[in-house]
Scaffold this motif. Structure first.
Motif, mmCIF file in Angstrom:
data_model
loop_
_atom_site.group_PDB
_atom_site.id
_atom_site.type_symbol
_atom_site.label_atom_id
_atom_site.label_comp_id
_atom_site.label_asym_id
_atom_site.label_seq_id
_atom_site.Cartn_x
_atom_site.Cartn_y
_atom_site.Cartn_z
ATOM 1 N N ASN A 102 78.167 54.087 82.352
ATOM 2 C CA ASN A 102 77.152 53.681 83.314
ATOM 3 C C ASN A 102 77.693 52.938 84.528
ATOM 4 O O ASN A 102 77.048 52.921 85.585
ATOM 5 N N ILE A 103 78.861 52.307 84.380
ATOM 6 C CA ILE A 103 79.397 51.499 85.480
ATOM 7 C C ILE A 103 80.782 51.968 85.910
ATOM 8 O O ILE A 103 80.995 52.293 87.086
ATOM 9 N N CYS A 104 81.722 52.031 84.989
ATOM 10 C CA CYS A 104 83.104 52.379 85.371
ATOM 11 C C CYS A 104 83.196 53.762 85.999
ATOM 12 O O CYS A 104 83.837 53.933 87.050
ATOM 13 N N GLY A 133 75.592 57.649 96.398
ATOM 14 C CA GLY A 133 74.709 57.722 95.235
ATOM 15 C C GLY A 133 75.378 57.208 93.974
ATOM 16 O O GLY A 133 74.754 56.494 93.172
ATOM 17 N N LEU A 134 76.638 57.555 93.789
ATOM 18 C CA LEU A 134 77.376 57.083 92.618
ATOM 19 C C LEU A 134 77.533 55.571 92.644
ATOM 20 O O LEU A 134 77.363 54.893 91.624
ATOM 21 N N LYS A 135 77.853 55.042 93.807
ATOM 22 C CA LYS A 135 77.980 53.583 93.928
ATOM 23 C C LYS A 135 76.655 52.892 93.618
ATOM 24 O O LYS A 135 76.626 51.843 92.968
ATOM 25 N N ALA A 136 75.555 53.487 94.067
ATOM 26 C CA ALA A 136 74.235 52.909 93.808
ATOM 27 C C ALA A 136 73.900 52.927 92.321
ATOM 28 O O ALA A 136 73.288 51.984 91.803
ATOM 29 N N ILE A 137 74.306 53.990 91.631
ATOM 30 C CA ILE A 137 74.083 54.067 90.185
ATOM 31 C C ILE A 137 74.819 52.936 89.479
ATOM 32 O O ILE A 137 74.265 52.259 88.601
ATOM 33 N N ALA A 138 76.081 52.713 89.862
ATOM 34 C CA ALA A 138 76.863 51.636 89.244
ATOM 35 C C ALA A 138 76.197 50.285 89.483
ATOM 36 O O ALA A 138 76.070 49.470 88.549
ATOM 37 N N GLN A 139 75.743 50.035 90.706
ATOM 38 C CA GLN A 139 75.104 48.754 91.011
ATOM 39 C C GLN A 139 73.806 48.570 90.237
ATOM 40 O O GLN A 139 73.485 47.465 89.776
ATOM 41 N N ASP A 140 73.043 49.644 90.087
ATOM 42 C CA ASP A 140 71.801 49.574 89.314
ATOM 43 C C ASP A 140 72.071 49.192 87.864
ATOM 44 O O ASP A 140 71.354 48.375 87.279
ATOM 45 N N LYS A 141 73.127 49.751 87.287
ATOM 46 C CA LYS A 141 73.449 49.448 85.892
ATOM 47 C C LYS A 141 74.052 48.053 85.736
ATOM 48 O O LYS A 141 73.918 47.433 84.678
ATOM 49 N N ILE A 142 74.711 47.554 86.777
ATOM 50 C CA ILE A 142 75.194 46.171 86.728
ATOM 51 C C ILE A 142 73.999 45.219 86.668
ATOM 52 O O ILE A 142 74.009 44.234 85.926
ATOM 53 N N THR A 143 72.956 45.532 87.421
ATOM 54 C CA THR A 143 71.735 44.731 87.371
ATOM 55 C C THR A 143 71.084 44.808 85.996
ATOM 56 O O THR A 143 70.547 43.810 85.483
ATOM 57 N N TRP A 144 71.137 45.980 85.377
ATOM 58 C CA TRP A 144 70.622 46.137 84.004
ATOM 59 C C TRP A 144 71.417 45.269 83.032
ATOM 60 O O TRP A 144 70.835 44.569 82.189
ATOM 61 N N ILE A 145 72.747 45.274 83.185
ATOM 62 C CA ILE A 145 73.603 44.433 82.344
ATOM 63 C C ILE A 145 73.285 42.953 82.559
ATOM 64 O O ILE A 145 73.311 42.150 81.618
#
Length: 205
Positions: A102-104, A133-145
């Motif tokens: 989800n992040i790496c 888009g990929l960078k945004a996905i990583a940031q979204d999952k960091i917020t989830w974490i």
């Protein structure tokens, strides 16, 4: 044994893991900038052309950082960074997979398709249009974490595990390539500072 090392976050994960475990293994440097990982003799060791790799005493070679770290955790007694029970090991693997997928993966691929494009465009299929888009996905999952870290010292509660090392190293890498931590994610920021203060963080950089 021999550890095939290079620049980049993947080798650093294993090096930080080894520092936490107190493991010393001889290194051989692989020059990624020259593309030595994409040609012989390295490809005979690791056909994926990625670093790191761990050559065992019997001549076989392990690749993939989670496989290498789990092998070293079992091979060397003492503090386990995977777990000492079936439940702990399962929890560590769950968090490691969440962090990795989800992040790496999106964070790193976003870098390769954007800032890293000059280096990677002739080495793999790159899609620059997908980078943001990929960078945004990583940031979204960091917020989830961030929400899941509330009230916890580490991802698995009071146990520092491979999952923490993996997340720390890649977030540190992301900050160096234009994907900084969002200060609004206060739990992640505090956790990151705790990880950064560990001697293994500086020693593996």
């Amino acid at each position: 044994m021999k550890f095939y090392n290079s620049i980049g976050p993947n080798p650093r994960v294993v090096k930080m893991f080894m520092k936490e475990k107190g493991i010393e293994i001889p290194f051989e440097e692989v020059d990624l900038m020259k593309g030595d990982n994409r040609k012989e003799p390295y490809l005979s060791k690791n056909p994926s052309g990625q670093t790191p790799a761990l050559e065992l005493d019997n001549g076989s070679v392990l690749a993939e950082i989670t496989a290498i770290c789990e092998y070293l955790d079992e091979k060397y007694p003492g503090k386990s960074l995977i777990g000492t029970s079936a439940e702990e090991r399962a929890e560590t693997r769950m968090w490691t997979r969440r962090v990795d997928l989800n992040i790496c993966e999106p964070l790193t691929t976003g870098f390769r398709f954007a800032e890293g494009l000059p280096l990677f465009k002739d080495r793999m299929v790159c899609r620059p249009e997908a980078a943001e888009g990929l960078k945004a996905i990583a940031q979204d999952k960091i917020t989830w974490i961030d929400k899941l870290l509330a009230g916890k010292e580490f991802l698995a509660g009071n146990r520092m595990t491979l999952a923490d090392i993996l997340l720390f190293v890649f977030l540190d890498f992301g900050a160096s390539v234009g994907q900084p931590l969002n200060s609004a994610n206060a739990n992640v920021v505090a956790w990151f500072e705790r990880m950064k203060a560990r001697p293994s963080a500086a020693a593996s950089a």
